[in-house]
Design a protein around this motif. Structure first.
Motif, PDB file in Angstrom:
ATOM      1  N   GLU A  42       0.325  -1.264   0.188  1.00 35.15           N
ATOM      2  CA  GLU A  42       0.169   0.250   0.191  1.00 35.15           C
ATOM      3  C   GLU A  42       0.711   0.847  -0.144  1.00 35.15           C
ATOM      4  O   GLU A  42       0.670   2.492  -0.211  1.00 35.15           O
ATOM      5  CB  GLU A  42      -0.915  -0.151   1.246  1.00 35.15           C
ATOM      6  CG  GLU A  42      -2.633  -0.948   0.926  1.00 35.15           C
ATOM      7  CD  GLU A  42      -2.620  -1.132   2.321  1.00 35.15           C
ATOM      8  OE1 GLU A  42      -3.010  -0.109   3.282  1.00 35.15           O
ATOM      9  OE2 GLU A  42      -3.676  -1.739   1.810  1.00 35.15           O
ATOM     10  N   SER A  43       2.461   1.511   0.680  1.00 34.48           N
ATOM     11  CA  SER A  43       3.653   2.158   0.756  1.00 34.48           C
ATOM     12  C   SER A  43       3.949   1.801   0.442  1.00 34.48           C
ATOM     13  O   SER A  43       4.468   0.985   0.618  1.00 34.48           O
ATOM     14  CB  SER A  43       2.591   3.146   1.833  1.00 34.48           C
ATOM     15  OG  SER A  43       3.206   2.127   2.990  1.00 34.48           O
ATOM     16  N   CYS A  44       5.430   3.219  -0.078  1.00 34.44           N
ATOM     17  CA  CYS A  44       6.943   2.322   0.241  1.00 34.44           C
ATOM     18  C   CYS A  44       7.849   3.728   0.308  1.00 34.44           C
ATOM     19  O   CYS A  44       6.822   4.882   0.231  1.00 34.44           O
ATOM     20  CB  CYS A  44       7.517   1.968  -1.039  1.00 34.44           C
ATOM     21  SG  CYS A  44       6.677   2.187  -2.866  1.00 34.44           S
ATOM     22  N   PRO A 245      -0.520  14.429   2.445  1.00 38.84           N
ATOM     23  CA  PRO A 245       0.236  15.148   1.861  1.00 38.84           C
ATOM     24  C   PRO A 245       1.387  15.322   1.883  1.00 38.84           C
ATOM     25  O   PRO A 245       2.054  14.995   2.724  1.00 38.84           O
ATOM     26  CB  PRO A 245      -0.803  16.181   2.838  1.00 38.84           C
ATOM     27  CG  PRO A 245      -1.530  16.028   3.753  1.00 38.84           C
ATOM     28  CD  PRO A 245      -1.044  14.095   3.548  1.00 38.84           C
ATOM     29  N   GLY A 246       2.040  15.672   0.429  1.00 32.72           N
ATOM     30  CA  GLY A 246       3.367  15.614  -0.229  1.00 32.72           C
ATOM     31  C   GLY A 246       3.779  14.435  -0.683  1.00 32.72           C
ATOM     32  O   GLY A 246       4.764  14.004  -1.049  1.00 32.72           O
ATOM     33  N   LYS A 247       3.068  13.064  -0.767  1.00 27.90           N
ATOM     34  CA  LYS A 247       3.598  11.693  -1.478  1.00 27.90           C
ATOM     35  C   LYS A 247       2.521  12.279  -2.441  1.00 27.90           C
ATOM     36  O   LYS A 247       1.112  12.988  -3.028  1.00 27.90           O
ATOM     37  CB  LYS A 247       2.769  10.744   0.188  1.00 27.90           C
ATOM     38  CG  LYS A 247       3.582  10.883   0.972  1.00 27.90           C
ATOM     39  CD  LYS A 247       3.759   9.565   2.051  1.00 27.90           C
ATOM     40  CE  LYS A 247       4.703   9.803   3.108  1.00 27.90           C
ATOM     41  NZ  LYS A 247       4.697   8.048   4.278  1.00 27.90           N
ATOM     42  N   TRP A 248       2.959  10.642  -3.341  1.00 35.08           N
ATOM     43  CA  TRP A 248       1.759  10.378  -4.535  1.00 35.08           C
ATOM     44  C   TRP A 248       1.042   9.114  -4.854  1.00 35.08           C
ATOM     45  O   TRP A 248       2.186   7.746  -3.931  1.00 35.08           O
ATOM     46  CB  TRP A 248       2.758  11.139  -5.614  1.00 35.08           C
ATOM     47  CG  TRP A 248       3.613  11.876  -5.667  1.00 35.08           C
ATOM     48  CD1 TRP A 248       4.316  12.541  -5.406  1.00 35.08           C
ATOM     49  CD2 TRP A 248       3.907  13.114  -6.269  1.00 35.08           C
ATOM     50  NE1 TRP A 248       5.096  13.713  -5.672  1.00 35.08           N
ATOM     51  CE2 TRP A 248       4.428  14.037  -6.070  1.00 35.08           C
ATOM     52  CE3 TRP A 248       2.190  13.137  -7.790  1.00 35.08           C
ATOM     53  CZ2 TRP A 248       3.956  15.564  -7.413  1.00 35.08           C
ATOM     54  CZ3 TRP A 248       1.932  13.752  -8.499  1.00 35.08           C
ATOM     55  CH2 TRP A 248       2.919  15.379  -7.588  1.00 35.08           C
ATOM     56  N   THR A 249       0.006   9.373  -5.202  1.00 35.39           N
ATOM     57  CA  THR A 249      -0.855   7.643  -5.313  1.00 35.39           C
ATOM     58  C   THR A 249      -0.587   7.699  -6.819  1.00 35.39           C
ATOM     59  O   THR A 249      -0.985   8.521  -7.724  1.00 35.39           O
ATOM     60  CB  THR A 249      -1.776   7.994  -4.484  1.00 35.39           C
ATOM     61  OG1 THR A 249      -1.960   8.124  -3.304  1.00 35.39           O
ATOM     62  CG2 THR A 249      -2.486   6.531  -5.065  1.00 35.39           C
ATOM     63  N   ALA A 250      -0.113   5.982  -6.457  1.00 37.68           N
ATOM     64  CA  ALA A 250      -0.004   5.682  -8.184  1.00 37.68           C
ATOM     65  C   ALA A 250      -1.487   4.258  -8.612  1.00 37.68           C
ATOM     66  O   ALA A 250      -1.317   3.637  -7.117  1.00 37.68           O
ATOM     67  CB  ALA A 250       1.155   4.556  -8.267  1.00 37.68           C
ATOM     68  N   THR A 251      -2.148   4.547  -9.680  1.00 35.31           N
ATOM     69  CA  THR A 251      -3.150   4.084  -9.506  1.00 35.31           C
ATOM     70  C   THR A 251      -2.849   2.482 -10.695  1.00 35.31           C
ATOM     71  O   THR A 251      -2.102   2.444 -11.479  1.00 35.31           O
ATOM     72  CB  THR A 251      -4.356   4.336 -10.119  1.00 35.31           C
ATOM     73  OG1 THR A 251      -4.175   5.651  -8.489  1.00 35.31           O
ATOM     74  CG2 THR A 251      -5.821   3.427 -10.080  1.00 35.31           C
ATOM     75  N   ILE A 257      -0.939   2.674  -5.036  1.00 30.75           N
ATOM     76  CA  ILE A 257       0.381   2.135  -3.434  1.00 30.75           C
ATOM     77  C   ILE A 257       0.448   3.888  -3.505  1.00 30.75           C
ATOM     78  O   ILE A 257       0.535   4.365  -4.700  1.00 30.75           O
ATOM     79  CB  ILE A 257       1.814   1.320  -4.117  1.00 30.75           C
ATOM     80  CG1 ILE A 257       2.318   1.646  -3.144  1.00 30.75           C
ATOM     81  CG2 ILE A 257       1.930   1.998  -6.223  1.00 30.75           C
ATOM     82  CD1 ILE A 257       3.784   0.578  -3.672  1.00 30.75           C
ATOM     83  N   THR A 258       0.908   4.434  -2.477  1.00 29.71           N
ATOM     84  CA  THR A 258       1.294   5.970  -2.569  1.00 29.71           C
ATOM     85  C   THR A 258       2.935   5.639  -1.821  1.00 29.71           C
ATOM     86  O   THR A 258       3.366   4.732  -1.302  1.00 29.71           O
ATOM     87  CB  THR A 258       0.925   5.831  -1.020  1.00 29.71           C
ATOM     88  OG1 THR A 258      -0.133   6.023  -1.527  1.00 29.71           O
ATOM     89  CG2 THR A 258       1.365   7.497  -0.945  1.00 29.71           C
ATOM     90  N   ALA A 259       3.693   6.248  -2.271  1.00 30.19           N
ATOM     91  CA  ALA A 259       5.062   6.345  -1.953  1.00 30.19           C
ATOM     92  C   ALA A 259       5.344   7.883  -2.133  1.00 30.19           C
ATOM     93  O   ALA A 259       4.775   9.072  -2.211  1.00 30.19           O
ATOM     94  CB  ALA A 259       5.893   6.252  -3.774  1.00 30.19           C
ATOM     95  N   SER A 260       6.927   8.305  -0.861  1.00 29.16           N
ATOM     96  CA  SER A 260       6.618   9.528  -0.605  1.00 29.16           C
ATOM     97  C   SER A 260       7.701  10.064  -1.433  1.00 29.16           C
ATOM     98  O   SER A 260       7.915  11.347  -2.352  1.00 29.16           O
ATOM     99  CB  SER A 260       7.857   9.189   0.156  1.00 29.16           C
ATOM    100  OG  SER A 260       7.727   8.914   1.468  1.00 29.16           O
ATOM    101  N   LYS A 261       8.669   9.840  -2.553  1.00 29.32           N
ATOM    102  CA  LYS A 261       9.744   9.817  -4.072  1.00 29.32           C
ATOM    103  C   LYS A 261       9.277   8.607  -5.122  1.00 29.32           C
ATOM    104  O   LYS A 261       9.106   7.293  -5.155  1.00 29.32           O
ATOM    105  CB  LYS A 261      10.749   9.710  -3.358  1.00 29.32           C
ATOM    106  CG  LYS A 261      11.137  10.647  -2.993  1.00 29.32           C
ATOM    107  CD  LYS A 261      12.557  11.164  -2.596  1.00 29.32           C
ATOM    108  CE  LYS A 261      12.806  12.327  -1.497  1.00 29.32           C
ATOM    109  NZ  LYS A 261      13.974  12.551  -1.356  1.00 29.32           N
TER     110      LYS A 261
END
Length: 463
Positions: A42-44, A245-251, A257-261
């Motif tokens: 879900e995240s990295c 906020p400040g992170k990115w979500t890929a569909t 999946i949400t990532a900081s970078k």
């Protein structure tokens, strides 16, 4: 969402579902269709999009490179739409060939001397860098250090190339590149190069290798160091996270999946996720083949690699493999004038119709002593490269998208560019360094100015 075919969503800027089989993918690695976890995380910390040279190099540099000793290591997910290393990297010519000298006059005029030397030295340094990597990691990838010929068959082109070489060498410009070049004139050019009608040629340091095996070894190292690999995972879109906020979500069809970078190692397919790069980085179709000879064949042994300027608008490329076969690509003289054959084309499941027979008697026609060799095409394939409206790769933080980094648009010339580009990107992502601190040529930097520029040397001309 798992029941949805991810390629249902594909436009012309996403990989097609099926593809031709390149020689380099005839011995598949166990990680070829690997998923480190059954479910998509879900995240990295870092999401890498693209499992070719750039994406794998980014993962290696972040987790296994010289600056990767930070503890704890970042959580990294690499998402690849198809199999690992199934795109352009596994469809190229296996050619590690710095080739800046012919562009030095244009670059000097456009960018200035200092910036031009940066590019020349950057490409030149790749041969030694990859040689050291192969030795350090003990990689079985048929790495062979050699010399490469740049062959001229047009008198005017040869004279211009030689004149520029003399001028720049006398002026002490790009010394590493210029001092490595050796010119052979018309009197001995055919004999030295082995190419018919050659009236002049340069030779310089280069190498050839099995790109898939190199990349998959590095990928295995990264996976063993904590990389979460997710093949057959097409990223459909990327957007600012609504919950973090400040992170990115890929569909993806498998979830979000949400990532900081995020690192976009998407090359030809970049505009599918970053529409601001539409018409800036364009999917461009090319063709390549493997040639073999009968066991009884007698012909001169080729020990060098080649770039062949045959005077018909072509710039073909060739490497002789250690098993006696030849990898040969190009054929642009047969199809490049019609944009419909290649421009904005992501279909690597078919050949390029006008080029299908181009390689059939290539060796017999163009190489001395090969007339009765029986050389024939063993397999032929296509691949999708990322060409650029301004001829330059796009590297660095994406303008207006903080935390998103791009390395794409390598013009079919990524082998002597990508490794050190991704070392720099890894330092920007992993250590927070600025672009100016990581040793990437300044002209590669992606900027708002380049994205808004009207320059387009690539697209069809309006009549």
């Amino acid at each position: 969402m798992d029941n949805l075919d991810p390629f249902f969503f594909a436009s012309r800027t996403f990989p097609c579902k099926d593809s031709t089989l390149p020689f380099w993918r005839t011995e598949l690695h166990e990680l070829d269709s690997h998923r480190s976890t059954e479910q998509l995380p879900e995240s990295c910390d870092v999401l890498i999009i693209g499992g070719g040279y750039a994406g794998i190099a980014a993962a290696y540099h972040l987790l296994c490179g010289d600056n990767s000793s930070t503890s704890p290591k970042p959580s990294i997910v690499l998402a690849e739409a198809r199999q690992a290393c199934s795109g352009a990297t596994a469809r190229n010519g296996g050619h590690l060939r710095p080739s800046v000298y012919s562009r030095i006059p244009m670059y000097t005029k456009q960018f200035g001397l200092e910036a031009t030397v940066e590019v020349a030295d950057f490409e030149f340094d790749h041969v030694a860098a990859i040689a050291a990597l192969v030795e350090k990691e003990k990689i079985d990838c048929d790495f062979t250090l050699t010399r490469s010929f740049d062959v001229y068959t047009d008198k005017e082109e040869a004279e211009t190339a030689k004149r520029h070489f003399d001028e720049f060498k006398k002026a002490g410009i790009a010394k590493n590149t210029m001092n490595d070049l050796v010119w052979t004139g018309a009197e001995h050019a055919e004999e030295v190069s082995g190419v018919k009608n050659c009236i002049g040629c340069f030779s310089f340091t280069a190498a050839h290798l099995w790109p898939y095996k190199l990349m998959m070894h590095l990928l295995a190292r990264a996976v063993s160091s904590g990389l979460n690999l997710q093949t057959h995972t097409l990223i459909l879109s990327i957007s600012p996270s609504t919950s973090s906020p400040g992170k990115w979500t890929a569909t993806t069809p498998r979830g979000r999946i949400t990532a900081s970078k995020v690192i976009f190692a998407t090359n030809a397919y970049t505009a599918g996720l970053l529409p601001e790069y539409a018409r800036k980085i364009v999917p461009s179709k090319g063709i390549c083949c493997r040639i073999i000879t009968p066991p009884s064949s007698t012909h001169p042994e080729l020990k060098n690699t080649y770039g062949l300027r045959l005077g018909n608008g072509s710039l073909d490329y060739l490497i002789p493999r250690n098993d006696g076969s030849i990898i040969l690509g190009g054929a642009r003289s047969t199809f490049f004038s019609d944009h419909e054959n290649w421009y904005n084309n992501t279909d690597d499941s078919t050949l390029i119709k006008p080029a299908e027979k181009y390689f059939d008697d290539y060796m017999q026609t163009n190489f001395l002593g090969w007339e009765e060799s029986g050389a024939r095409v063993d397999c032929i394939w296509t691949g999708i490269m990322g060409y650029n409206s301004d001829t330059l790769p796009s590297v660095g933080e994406v303008p207006g998208r903080e935390g998103c980094f791009i390395a794409a648009g390598f013009e079919g010339h990524g082998m002597p560019v990508i490794w050190l580009v991704m070392k720099g990107i890894a330092e920007m992502v992993g250590s927070g360094k600025a672009f100016e601190e990581v040793g990437i040529p300044r002209v590669y930097r992606t900027t708002r100015e380049r994205l808004e520029s009207a320059v387009d040397v690539l697209g069809p001309r309006k009549r």
